[in-house]
Motif scaffolding. Structure first.
Motif, mmCIF file in Angstrom:
data_model
loop_
_atom_site.group_PDB
_atom_site.id
_atom_site.type_symbol
_atom_site.label_atom_id
_atom_site.label_comp_id
_atom_site.label_asym_id
_atom_site.label_seq_id
_atom_site.Cartn_x
_atom_site.Cartn_y
_atom_site.Cartn_z
ATOM 1 N N UNK A 92 0.857 -1.183 0.000
ATOM 2 C CA UNK A 92 0.000 0.000 0.000
ATOM 3 C C UNK A 92 0.892 1.231 0.000
ATOM 4 N N UNK A 93 0.906 1.943 -1.132
ATOM 5 C CA UNK A 93 1.685 3.164 -1.256
ATOM 6 C C UNK A 93 0.782 4.358 -0.961
ATOM 7 N N UNK A 94 1.288 5.329 -0.182
ATOM 8 C CA UNK A 94 0.447 6.496 0.096
ATOM 9 C C UNK A 94 1.269 7.760 0.250
ATOM 10 N N UNK A 150 0.389 6.116 -10.482
ATOM 11 C CA UNK A 150 -0.548 7.088 -9.923
ATOM 12 C C UNK A 150 -1.758 6.392 -9.298
ATOM 13 N N UNK A 151 -2.234 5.361 -9.942
ATOM 14 C CA UNK A 151 -3.377 4.618 -9.404
ATOM 15 C C UNK A 151 -3.017 3.938 -8.091
ATOM 16 N N UNK A 152 -1.819 3.361 -8.037
ATOM 17 C CA UNK A 152 -1.397 2.702 -6.804
ATOM 18 C C UNK A 152 -1.312 3.700 -5.650
ATOM 19 N N UNK A 153 -0.744 4.873 -5.922
ATOM 20 C CA UNK A 153 -0.608 5.872 -4.864
ATOM 21 C C UNK A 153 -1.974 6.391 -4.443
ATOM 22 N N UNK A 154 -2.863 6.652 -5.406
ATOM 23 C CA UNK A 154 -4.198 7.156 -5.081
ATOM 24 C C UNK A 154 -4.984 6.152 -4.237
ATOM 25 N N UNK A 155 -5.046 4.916 -4.715
ATOM 26 C CA UNK A 155 -5.825 3.900 -3.984
ATOM 27 C C UNK A 155 -5.204 3.618 -2.622
ATOM 28 N N UNK A 156 -3.884 3.603 -2.555
ATOM 29 C CA UNK A 156 -3.225 3.362 -1.279
ATOM 30 C C UNK A 156 -3.448 4.492 -0.291
ATOM 31 N N UNK A 157 -3.469 5.717 -0.789
ATOM 32 C CA UNK A 157 -3.702 6.864 0.083
ATOM 33 C C UNK A 157 -5.122 6.835 0.643
ATOM 34 N N UNK A 158 -6.079 6.478 -0.186
ATOM 35 C CA UNK A 158 -7.472 6.394 0.284
ATOM 36 C C UNK A 158 -7.607 5.315 1.363
ATOM 37 N N UNK A 159 -6.991 4.168 1.143
ATOM 38 C CA UNK A 159 -7.055 3.104 2.142
ATOM 39 C C UNK A 159 -6.392 3.542 3.444
#
Length: 352
Positions: free
Chosen positions: A81-83, A303-312
């Motif tokens: 999970x990247x954030x 970008x998708x990984x960072x976005x989804x990880x930040x939301x989680x």
């Protein structure tokens, strides 16, 4: 059964290098399959030493490069999970709640803070840099991290986190796990100049994203034994950066041993030793380059990984901060005031 959690990451100040790899990334690659792994893009920490408008404008691009490097090094995006730290304001809330659990003299004993200030050209210690370990504690504890893989420089920081977690739990009840440090096998890697550890600010790095020609050029310019003016002069292996790199990155142990023996006897030149090191490094980096190329071809993936990880992560952090406020009793004071105000309002309305 829920997997224990790991927190790790870097400041988004540019592409990662071999020093990052031996100091932390190798551990992350090895460990992340066993843990619920959070990877922080620590842009708030970056502000302690790099906070111009231009620095901040580079965060998005640097974050993409940094995450790409981590994935190329072997981290599975499905297990990480990247954030982006600054996109979770609740981390700042937790930092505020924790900062009174540690003293200024304790923070002043963290050895790397003065080094960070000096390396960034600061004549005096900024308040934010002094509080760096407290914000780092908030990063780790906000996701209830149980394991933190660290390089030598960050070990003292994480020890502050452990102290804060114990102090909070003792005062208010157990909310946080006390995180375990997992240190790298190679604590630090000297730079190509031989003068200090590998650092982007010193320009003495070999990047994980360097192509083969760049690696060879940097290796051929590396510092060696300054007292050795000819190939037939016996040389010193200990403390020699070229051999330090051979020890870490050259899997051909017999070749390394033979080169050391010949070097000490004055029977091999620096050029041959460096050429073999360049070959070893490029063999090591080739799979990383191949994975990087595939990641870069998948536009929008990072970008998708960072976005989804930040939301989680923000959902997790909100829950943690809520638990912290309840444990400290901060929610009850306002709740009592709100209820009394509501009752007064209803009474006023009934009488009006």
């Amino acid at each position: 059964m829920t997997a224990p959690r790991m927190l790790t990451g870097d400041r988004p100040t540019g592409r990662l290098h071999l020093g990052h790899y031996v100091g932390s990334i190798a551990n992350r690659v090895r460990l992340h399959q066993r843990y619920d792994s959070f990877f922080i893009v620590a842009d708030l920490h970056m502000l302690t030493t790099k906070n111009t408008r231009e620095d901040i404008q580079q965060v998005a691009d640097n974050a993409r490069e940094m995450v790409t490097d981590v994935l190329a090094a072997g981290v599975d995006p499905a297990r990480a999970t990247f954030y982006l730290q600054s996109a979770i304001p609740e981390v700042g809330d937790l930092n505020t709640l924790l900062q009174n659990l540690v003293t200024v003299p304790r923070l002043e004993r963290v050895p790397s803070l003065k080094d960070m200030a000096r390396d960034s050209g600061k004549e005096e210690m900024p308040y934010g840099l002094l509080g760096y370990p407290v914000l780092q504690a908030a990063d780790i504890l906000c996701v209830k991290g149980q394991v933190v893989p660290v390089g030598k420089d960050n070990a003292a920081h994480v020890e502050v986190t452990r102290e804060i977690a114990r102090r909070f739990n003792g005062l208010y009840g157990t909310v946080f796990p006390v995180p375990e440090l997992i240190q790298a096998d190679t604590p630090s890697l000297v730079g190509t100049d031989g003068a200090a550890k590998m650092s982007k600010s010193r320009g003495n790095t070999i990047l994980l994203s360097d192509d083969a020609a760049a690696v060879r050029r940097k290796v051929m310019g590396m510092y060696t034994d300054p007292n050795r003016v000819r190939a037939d002069v016996p040389g010193t292996v200990e403390g020699n950066p070229v051999f330090a790199y051979h020890d870490v990155f050259n899997p051909d142990l017999a070749q390394v041993a033979e080169l050391k023996e010949r070097y000490r006897a004055g029977r091999v030149g620096d050029v041959e030793v460096k050429e073999k090191l360049a070959d070893a490094l490029n063999n090591f980096l080739d799979p990383i380059r191949e994975r990087r190329a595939r990641i870069e071809d998948d536009r929008g993936l990072v970008d998708q990984l960072i976005f989804e990880g930040t939301e989680r992560t923000r959902r997790e952090v909100r829950q943690t901060v809520s638990e912290v406020r309840r444990a400290m009793g901060l929610t009850s004071a306002y709740t009592r005031m709100r209820r009394r105000a509501e009752r007064a309002g209803r009474a006023l309305a009934a009488n009006g």
